[in-house]
Design a protein around this motif. Sequence first.
Motif, PDB file in Angstrom:
ATOM      1  N   MET A 161      17.178   5.007 -31.279  1.00 56.49           N
ATOM      2  CA  MET A 161      17.763   4.193 -32.305  1.00 56.49           C
ATOM      3  C   MET A 161      17.556   4.888 -33.646  1.00 56.49           C
ATOM      4  N   ARG A 162      18.596   4.979 -34.417  1.00 58.17           N
ATOM      5  CA  ARG A 162      18.507   5.537 -35.763  1.00 58.17           C
ATOM      6  C   ARG A 162      18.643   4.398 -36.752  1.00 58.17           C
ATOM      7  N   LEU A 163      17.776   4.398 -37.769  1.00 55.77           N
ATOM      8  CA  LEU A 163      17.768   3.332 -38.770  1.00 55.77           C
ATOM      9  C   LEU A 163      17.826   3.923 -40.167  1.00 55.77           C
ATOM     10  N   SER A 164      18.374   3.158 -41.105  1.00 57.15           N
ATOM     11  CA  SER A 164      18.421   3.620 -42.490  1.00 57.15           C
ATOM     12  C   SER A 164      17.098   3.376 -43.209  1.00 57.15           C
TER      13      SER A 164
END
Length: 69
Positions: A1-4
């Motif tokens: 998962m990539r998050l800001s």
Amino acid sequence: MRLSTRNQLDGTVTSVTRGEAMAVVRVRLKGGDEITSSITRDAVDELGLASGAEVKVLVKSTEVTLGIE
């Protein structure tokens, strides 16, 4: 998962204290400091949080307030 979210801290759950609707989760960060998060009891159950669980603490805020005496 990539998050800001840029503030991501690795830690271990040290305690989960359940209230009527909310739970207080204490996490010991890698450097030894502790941080507390208040989340819903449902979130605790869905994430399977318990003492010893490895977690990533995500901090996103538009304001951080400091105070001195």
